[in-house]
Design an enzyme around this catalytic site. Structure first.
Site, short mmCIF file in Angstrom:
data_model
loop_
_atom_site.label_atom_id
_atom_site.label_comp_id
_atom_site.label_asym_id
_atom_site.label_seq_id
_atom_site.Cartn_x
_atom_site.Cartn_y
_atom_site.Cartn_z
N LYS A 134 52.61 43.18 36.40
CA LYS A 134 53.76 43.16 37.40
C LYS A 134 54.01 42.25 38.46
CE LYS A 134 52.52 47.67 39.83
NZ LYS A 134 51.14 47.27 39.82
N ARG A 137 55.65 54.50 43.88
CA ARG A 137 54.69 54.99 42.94
C ARG A 137 54.17 56.32 43.03
NH1 ARG A 137 51.33 49.86 44.19
NH2 ARG A 137 49.57 49.78 43.17
N ARG A 197 39.63 39.79 36.83
CA ARG A 197 40.40 39.43 38.23
C ARG A 197 39.46 39.55 39.30
NH1 ARG A 197 45.85 42.42 40.02
NH2 ARG A 197 44.38 43.83 41.06
N ARG A 235 39.26 40.87 46.66
CA ARG A 235 40.07 42.17 47.09
C ARG A 235 38.76 43.28 47.20
NH1 ARG A 235 45.80 43.30 44.44
NH2 ARG A 235 44.86 45.35 44.56
N ARG A 259 41.95 53.75 40.61
CA ARG A 259 43.18 53.37 40.78
C ARG A 259 43.79 53.71 39.33
NH1 ARG A 259 42.00 47.55 42.26
NH2 ARG A 259 44.13 47.08 41.72
P1 AMP Z 1 48.87 46.64 44.71
O1 AMP Z 1 48.38 45.40 45.17
O2 AMP Z 1 49.94 46.94 44.16
O3 AMP Z 1 47.74 46.72 43.47
O4 AMP Z 1 48.40 47.67 45.71
C1 AMP Z 1 47.19 47.83 46.43
C2 AMP Z 1 47.25 49.11 46.98
O5 AMP Z 1 48.19 49.10 48.02
C3 AMP Z 1 47.18 50.45 46.41
O6 AMP Z 1 45.90 50.69 45.47
C4 AMP Z 1 47.35 51.36 47.29
O7 AMP Z 1 46.58 51.89 47.98
C5 AMP Z 1 48.23 50.46 48.25
N1 AMP Z 1 49.85 50.77 47.88
C6 AMP Z 1 50.71 49.83 47.10
N2 AMP Z 1 51.89 50.27 47.08
C7 AMP Z 1 51.72 51.50 47.38
C8 AMP Z 1 52.68 52.73 47.28
N3 AMP Z 1 54.04 52.57 46.98
N4 AMP Z 1 52.39 53.84 47.72
C9 AMP Z 1 51.04 54.03 48.07
N5 AMP Z 1 50.37 52.98 48.35
C10 AMP Z 1 50.66 51.78 47.94
#
Ligand code: AMP
Length: 183
Positions: free
Chosen positions: A13, A87, A126, A132, A143
Site C-alpha cells: 500500500k 487502522r 524486506r 526497521r 503485525r
Molecule cells: P506501517 O509503516 O504502516 O507498517 O506502520 C508501522 C507501525 O506504526 C504499525 O505497526 C503501528 O505500530 C504504527 N501505526 C501506523 N499507523 C497506525 C495507525 N493508524 N494506528 C495505530 N498504529 C499505527
C-alpha cells in the site's frame, strides 16, 4: 480528492500510495512514516509510539486521532491519500468526524488484498534491508495478527465503498489494476 488505501502489512500500500500521490498530485500521508519521524525527533508523540511500534502493536487511537486531526486540518485544501490510517473502527469513526468538521468526504477507498503466505515472505525479504526495528520475524507475524483482529473489520465497516484490488503481481500490474478501477 481524499483517498484511503488499506491492506495488510506487506500488501504494497505504501508503494502504490506513492505512485498515486504523484500521478494525482496528492499529499501522501503514511502514518507509519509520520510516527517514525516523530520517534527520530524524540517528540512527545514519538516517545508514546515507540514501544508499541517496536512490538508490532498499534499505537493508541487517541494518539493517532489527535495527530491526524491536526494534519488533515492543516492540509484541508490539498488532495491527500491516507496510507495506514484508519487502522481500527474507532479511528474510522474519528476520521469521519474529522472530515465532517472540515465539510469533506472520502472520495475512494482502495483495499489491496494479498494471501497471508505471500505477505510474510515479502516482509521477511524486506526486513533484510529495511533497518526497521519492527521487521523481525516475530514482530512481522504479530503485525499480521493485529491486522486480522483490529484492521480487517474495516472492510465490513466501509463495505460497498471499497474498491478491492488483487495485490499479487508486479508493482506496475497492481498500479494498472487500481487505475482501471478509479477512473
Ligand atoms: P506501517 O509503516 O504502516 O507498517 O506502520 C508501522 C507501525 O506504526 C504499525 O505497526 C503501528 O505500530 C504504527 N501505526 C501506523 N499507523 C497506525 C495507525 N493508524 N494506528 C495505530 N498504529 C499505527
Amino acid at each position: 480528492m481524499k483517498l484511503l488505501i488499506m491492506g495488510p502489512p506487506g500488501a504494497g500500500k505504501g508503494t502504490q500510495a506513492k505512485i498515486l500521490a504523484q500521478k494525482f498530485n496528492l499529499v501522501h500521508l503514511s502514518t507509519g512514516d509520520i510516527l517514525r519521524k516523530e520517534i527520530d525527533k524524540a517528540s512527545k508523540t514519538g516517545l508514546k509510539a515507540q514501544t508499541y511500534m517496536n512490538a508490532g502493536n498499534l499505537v493508541p487511537d487517541k494518539v493517532l486521532l489527535a495527530m491526524m486531526n491536526s494534519t488533515l486540518t492543516e492540509l484541508k485544501d490539498h488532495g491527500v491519500i491516507l496510507d495506514g490510517f484508519p487502522r481500527t473502527i474507532p479511528q474510522a469513526m474519528g476520521l469521519s468526524k474529522i472530515f465532517q468538521s472540515l465539510n469533506q468526504t472520502i472520495d475512494g477507498i482502495i483495499n489491496i488484498e494479498v494471501d497471508k503466505d505471500v505477505l510474510i515472505n515479502r516482509l521477511v525479504e524486506r526486513a533484510k534491508n529495511s533497518g526497521r526495528a519492527d521487521d523481525t520475524e516475530e514482530v512481522i507475524i504479530n503485525r499480521q495478527n493485529v491486522y486480522s483482529e483490529l484492521t480487517a473489520p474495516l472492510i465490513e465497516f466501509y463495505q460497498s465503498d471499497i474498491i478491492t484490488i488483487d495485490g499479487d503481481g508486479s508493482i506496475e500490474k497492481v498500479t494498472e489494476r487500481i487505475l482501471k478501477r478509479i477512473h
